[in-house]
Design a protein around this motif. Structure first.
Motif, PDB file in Angstrom:
ATOM      1  N   LEU A   1       0.859  -1.174   0.000  1.00  0.00           N
ATOM      2  CA  LEU A   1       0.000   0.000   0.000  1.00  0.00           C
ATOM      3  C   LEU A   1       0.900   1.230   0.000  1.00  0.00           C
ATOM      4  O   LEU A   1       1.852   1.314   0.766  1.00  0.00           O
ATOM      5  CB  LEU A   1      -0.872  -0.010   1.261  1.00  0.00           C
ATOM      6  N   ALA A   2       0.604   2.179  -0.876  1.00  0.00           N
ATOM      7  CA  ALA A   2       1.319   3.457  -0.897  1.00  0.00           C
ATOM      8  C   ALA A   2       0.308   4.575  -0.709  1.00  0.00           C
ATOM      9  O   ALA A   2      -0.812   4.505  -1.219  1.00  0.00           O
ATOM     10  CB  ALA A   2       2.061   3.639  -2.215  1.00  0.00           C
ATOM     11  N   VAL A   3       0.712   5.587   0.040  1.00  0.00           N
ATOM     12  CA  VAL A   3      -0.121   6.760   0.268  1.00  0.00           C
ATOM     13  C   VAL A   3       0.730   7.975  -0.061  1.00  0.00           C
ATOM     14  O   VAL A   3       1.838   8.122   0.464  1.00  0.00           O
ATOM     15  CB  VAL A   3      -0.601   6.838   1.737  1.00  0.00           C
ATOM     16  N   ASN A   4       0.231   8.852  -0.951  1.00  0.00           N
ATOM     17  CA  ASN A   4       1.009  10.042  -1.296  1.00  0.00           C
ATOM     18  C   ASN A   4       0.656  11.201  -0.364  1.00  0.00           C
ATOM     19  O   ASN A   4      -0.185  11.071   0.526  1.00  0.00           O
ATOM     20  CB  ASN A   4       0.845  10.409  -2.781  1.00  0.00           C
ATOM     21  N   ALA A   5       1.290  12.341  -0.579  1.00  0.00           N
ATOM     22  CA  ALA A   5       1.100  13.511   0.292  1.00  0.00           C
ATOM     23  C   ALA A   5      -0.342  14.022   0.265  1.00  0.00           C
ATOM     24  O   ALA A   5      -0.788  14.663   1.213  1.00  0.00           O
ATOM     25  CB  ALA A   5       2.059  14.621  -0.113  1.00  0.00           C
ATOM     26  N   LYS A   6      -1.084  13.736  -0.794  1.00  0.00           N
ATOM     27  CA  LYS A   6      -2.491  14.157  -0.890  1.00  0.00           C
ATOM     28  C   LYS A   6      -3.443  13.181  -0.208  1.00  0.00           C
ATOM     29  O   LYS A   6      -4.649  13.406  -0.190  1.00  0.00           O
ATOM     30  CB  LYS A   6      -2.891  14.284  -2.355  1.00  0.00           C
ATOM     31  N   GLY A   7      -2.913  12.059   0.300  1.00  0.00           N
ATOM     32  CA  GLY A   7      -3.751  11.059   0.945  1.00  0.00           C
ATOM     33  C   GLY A   7      -4.309  10.025  -0.006  1.00  0.00           C
ATOM     34  O   GLY A   7      -5.087   9.163   0.403  1.00  0.00           O
ATOM     35  N   GLU A   8      -3.926  10.089  -1.283  1.00  0.00           N
ATOM     36  CA  GLU A   8      -4.395   9.089  -2.250  1.00  0.00           C
ATOM     37  C   GLU A   8      -3.706   7.760  -1.970  1.00  0.00           C
ATOM     38  O   GLU A   8      -2.513   7.720  -1.674  1.00  0.00           O
ATOM     39  CB  GLU A   8      -4.083   9.553  -3.685  1.00  0.00           C
ATOM     40  N   ARG A   9      -4.480   6.673  -2.094  1.00  0.00           N
ATOM     41  CA  ARG A   9      -3.966   5.333  -1.827  1.00  0.00           C
ATOM     42  C   ARG A   9      -3.821   4.542  -3.115  1.00  0.00           C
ATOM     43  O   ARG A   9      -4.663   4.615  -3.997  1.00  0.00           O
ATOM     44  CB  ARG A   9      -4.922   4.572  -0.906  1.00  0.00           C
ATOM     45  N   PHE A  10      -2.760   3.739  -3.134  1.00  0.00           N
ATOM     46  CA  PHE A  10      -2.488   2.870  -4.276  1.00  0.00           C
ATOM     47  C   PHE A  10      -2.100   1.508  -3.711  1.00  0.00           C
ATOM     48  O   PHE A  10      -1.304   1.425  -2.785  1.00  0.00           O
ATOM     49  CB  PHE A  10      -1.339   3.426  -5.124  1.00  0.00           C
ATOM     50  N   THR A  11      -2.675   0.451  -4.264  1.00  0.00           N
ATOM     51  CA  THR A  11      -2.379  -0.892  -3.775  1.00  0.00           C
ATOM     52  C   THR A  11      -1.924  -1.789  -4.913  1.00  0.00           C
ATOM     53  O   THR A  11      -2.208  -1.527  -6.090  1.00  0.00           O
ATOM     54  CB  THR A  11      -3.614  -1.529  -3.102  1.00  0.00           C
ATOM     55  N   ALA A  12      -1.238  -2.851  -4.548  1.00  0.00           N
ATOM     56  CA  ALA A  12      -0.797  -3.863  -5.508  1.00  0.00           C
ATOM     57  C   ALA A  12      -0.451  -5.120  -4.713  1.00  0.00           C
ATOM     58  O   ALA A  12      -0.205  -5.048  -3.506  1.00  0.00           O
ATOM     59  CB  ALA A  12       0.417  -3.374  -6.299  1.00  0.00           C
ATOM     60  N   PRO A  13      -0.424  -6.264  -5.383  1.00  0.00           N
ATOM     61  CA  PRO A  13      -0.071  -7.496  -4.682  1.00  0.00           C
ATOM     62  C   PRO A  13       1.388  -7.517  -4.210  1.00  0.00           C
ATOM     63  O   PRO A  13       1.721  -8.164  -3.236  1.00  0.00           O
ATOM     64  CB  PRO A  13      -0.303  -8.603  -5.705  1.00  0.00           C
ATOM     65  N   ASP A  14       2.274  -6.814  -4.952  1.00  0.00           N
ATOM     66  CA  ASP A  14       3.677  -6.796  -4.547  1.00  0.00           C
ATOM     67  C   ASP A  14       4.323  -5.452  -4.900  1.00  0.00           C
ATOM     68  O   ASP A  14       3.760  -4.645  -5.637  1.00  0.00           O
ATOM     69  CB  ASP A  14       4.455  -7.965  -5.165  1.00  0.00           C
ATOM     70  N   VAL A  15       5.512  -5.255  -4.343  1.00  0.00           N
ATOM     71  CA  VAL A  15       6.234  -3.994  -4.487  1.00  0.00           C
ATOM     72  C   VAL A  15       6.637  -3.732  -5.938  1.00  0.00           C
ATOM     73  O   VAL A  15       6.605  -2.589  -6.400  1.00  0.00           O
ATOM     74  CB  VAL A  15       7.477  -4.004  -3.569  1.00  0.00           C
ATOM     75  N   ARG A  16       7.019  -4.767  -6.646  1.00  0.00           N
ATOM     76  CA  ARG A  16       7.451  -4.602  -8.041  1.00  0.00           C
ATOM     77  C   ARG A  16       6.346  -3.957  -8.882  1.00  0.00           C
ATOM     78  O   ARG A  16       6.573  -3.009  -9.614  1.00  0.00           O
ATOM     79  CB  ARG A  16       7.863  -5.948  -8.640  1.00  0.00           C
ATOM     80  N   GLN A  17       5.131  -4.503  -8.762  1.00  0.00           N
ATOM     81  CA  GLN A  17       4.012  -3.975  -9.544  1.00  0.00           C
ATOM     82  C   GLN A  17       3.664  -2.550  -9.137  1.00  0.00           C
ATOM     83  O   GLN A  17       3.387  -1.706  -9.984  1.00  0.00           O
ATOM     84  CB  GLN A  17       2.789  -4.873  -9.387  1.00  0.00           C
ATOM     85  N   LEU A  18       3.708  -2.284  -7.838  1.00  0.00           N
ATOM     86  CA  LEU A  18       3.345  -0.947  -7.365  1.00  0.00           C
ATOM     87  C   LEU A  18       4.365   0.098  -7.796  1.00  0.00           C
ATOM     88  O   LEU A  18       3.999   1.172  -8.276  1.00  0.00           O
ATOM     89  CB  LEU A  18       3.201  -0.944  -5.841  1.00  0.00           C
ATOM     90  N   SER A  19       5.652  -0.192  -7.655  1.00  0.00           N
ATOM     91  CA  SER A  19       6.656   0.799  -8.052  1.00  0.00           C
ATOM     92  C   SER A  19       6.645   1.022  -9.564  1.00  0.00           C
ATOM     93  O   SER A  19       6.798   2.147 -10.035  1.00  0.00           O
ATOM     94  CB  SER A  19       8.049   0.417  -7.555  1.00  0.00           C
ATOM     95  N   GLN A  20       6.413  -0.034 -10.342  1.00  0.00           N
ATOM     96  CA  GLN A  20       6.315   0.139 -11.798  1.00  0.00           C
ATOM     97  C   GLN A  20       5.126   1.028 -12.147  1.00  0.00           C
ATOM     98  O   GLN A  20       5.226   1.932 -12.971  1.00  0.00           O
ATOM     99  CB  GLN A  20       6.187  -1.229 -12.487  1.00  0.00           C
ATOM    100  N   LYS A  21       4.015   0.800 -11.481  1.00  0.00           N
ATOM    101  CA  LYS A  21       2.786   1.560 -11.732  1.00  0.00           C
ATOM    102  C   LYS A  21       2.946   3.034 -11.353  1.00  0.00           C
ATOM    103  O   LYS A  21       2.553   3.926 -12.105  1.00  0.00           O
ATOM    104  CB  LYS A  21       1.646   0.929 -10.918  1.00  0.00           C
ATOM    105  N   LEU A  22       3.552   3.311 -10.196  1.00  0.00           N
ATOM    106  CA  LEU A  22       3.649   4.679  -9.711  1.00  0.00           C
ATOM    107  C   LEU A  22       4.856   5.447 -10.237  1.00  0.00           C
ATOM    108  O   LEU A  22       4.782   6.653 -10.448  1.00  0.00           O
ATOM    109  CB  LEU A  22       3.701   4.694  -8.176  1.00  0.00           C
ATOM    110  N   LEU A  23       5.973   4.746 -10.440  1.00  0.00           N
ATOM    111  CA  LEU A  23       7.215   5.428 -10.788  1.00  0.00           C
ATOM    112  C   LEU A  23       7.661   5.208 -12.225  1.00  0.00           C
ATOM    113  O   LEU A  23       8.486   5.955 -12.730  1.00  0.00           O
ATOM    114  CB  LEU A  23       8.335   4.965  -9.844  1.00  0.00           C
ATOM    115  N   GLY A  24       7.175   4.138 -12.827  1.00  0.00           N
ATOM    116  CA  GLY A  24       7.612   3.815 -14.185  1.00  0.00           C
ATOM    117  C   GLY A  24       8.842   2.935 -14.210  1.00  0.00           C
ATOM    118  O   GLY A  24       9.354   2.606 -15.265  1.00  0.00           O
TER     119      GLY A  24
END
Length: 194
Positions: A88-111
């Motif tokens: 689970l990632a939460v940005n400074a605006k309070g928006e939440r982003f989820t993924a089954p694993d870190v690899r998918q989440l970092s690719q999705k959020l950071l490229g």
């Protein structure tokens, strides 16, 4: 006469500085269970010629890892947390982003993919048990497509963890790393899950 005194004083200061210089680790070990900890410091990320710098607070407790990324003034840029339910990632605006694993989440959020699932293992001077690894002639660990180097303090605690691959370099400088105990209030899931 003053220059005769200046040279020994300068030499003494240089030697004193050398005594506290972090030592490059070359003796990586197999992964173990690992103790819970809290740590803080600074991080730098270089991607395609662009750099970002921030401070971090990192806690591992009961299998729950939480990393807060802050500006140098202490404002929270975001939080990433990993528990048994995923990431689970939460940005400074309070928006939440989820993924089954870190690899998918970092690719999705950071490229690009950050190896956050192995950072605590590499931080302890170990290789991840579930992946092949090798050591370079210089003593760096190579694993999961990353070249990992680690510098330690005299007591063996991590001072610098540096990772690089073809696209990215990540450097964490640790100011404090302290073991933590699991008390009655120990987390069992990411606090941001509610």
């Amino acid at each position: 006469m003053k220059t005769k005194l200046l040279f020994p004083c300068a030499a003494a200061l240089l030697l004193a500085g050398c005594l506290s210089t972090p030592v490059r680790q070359t003796n990586w070990r197999p992964q173990d269970e690992g103790a819970d900890f809290s740590a803080d410091g600074r991080l730098a990320v270089q991607h395609e010629g662009k750099g970002s710098y921030a401070n971090f607070d990192w806690n591992r407790q009961n299998g729950v890892q939480t990393i807060n990324v802050n500006t140098p003034l202490g404002n929270t840029l975001g939080q990433i947390c990993r528990d048994s339910q995923g990431v689970l990632a939460v940005n400074a605006k309070g928006e939440r982003f989820t993924a089954p694993d870190v690899r998918q989440l970092s690719q999705k959020l950071l490229g690009f993919v950050l190896p956050l699932e192995y950072l605590d293992v590499w931080m302890r001077g170990q290789w991840a048990a579930d992946l092949p690894h090798s050591l370079t002639a210089e003593g760096d660990l190579q694993q999961a497509g990353w070249n990992i180097s680690r510098q330690t303090q005299e007591d063996g605690s991590v001072r610098v963890l540096a990772l690089r691959n073809e696209q990215l370099s990540l450097r964490l400088v640790f100011d404090n790393v302290m073991p933590s105990e699991n008390g009655a209030e120990a987390l069992t899931q990411c606090a941001a899950r509610g």
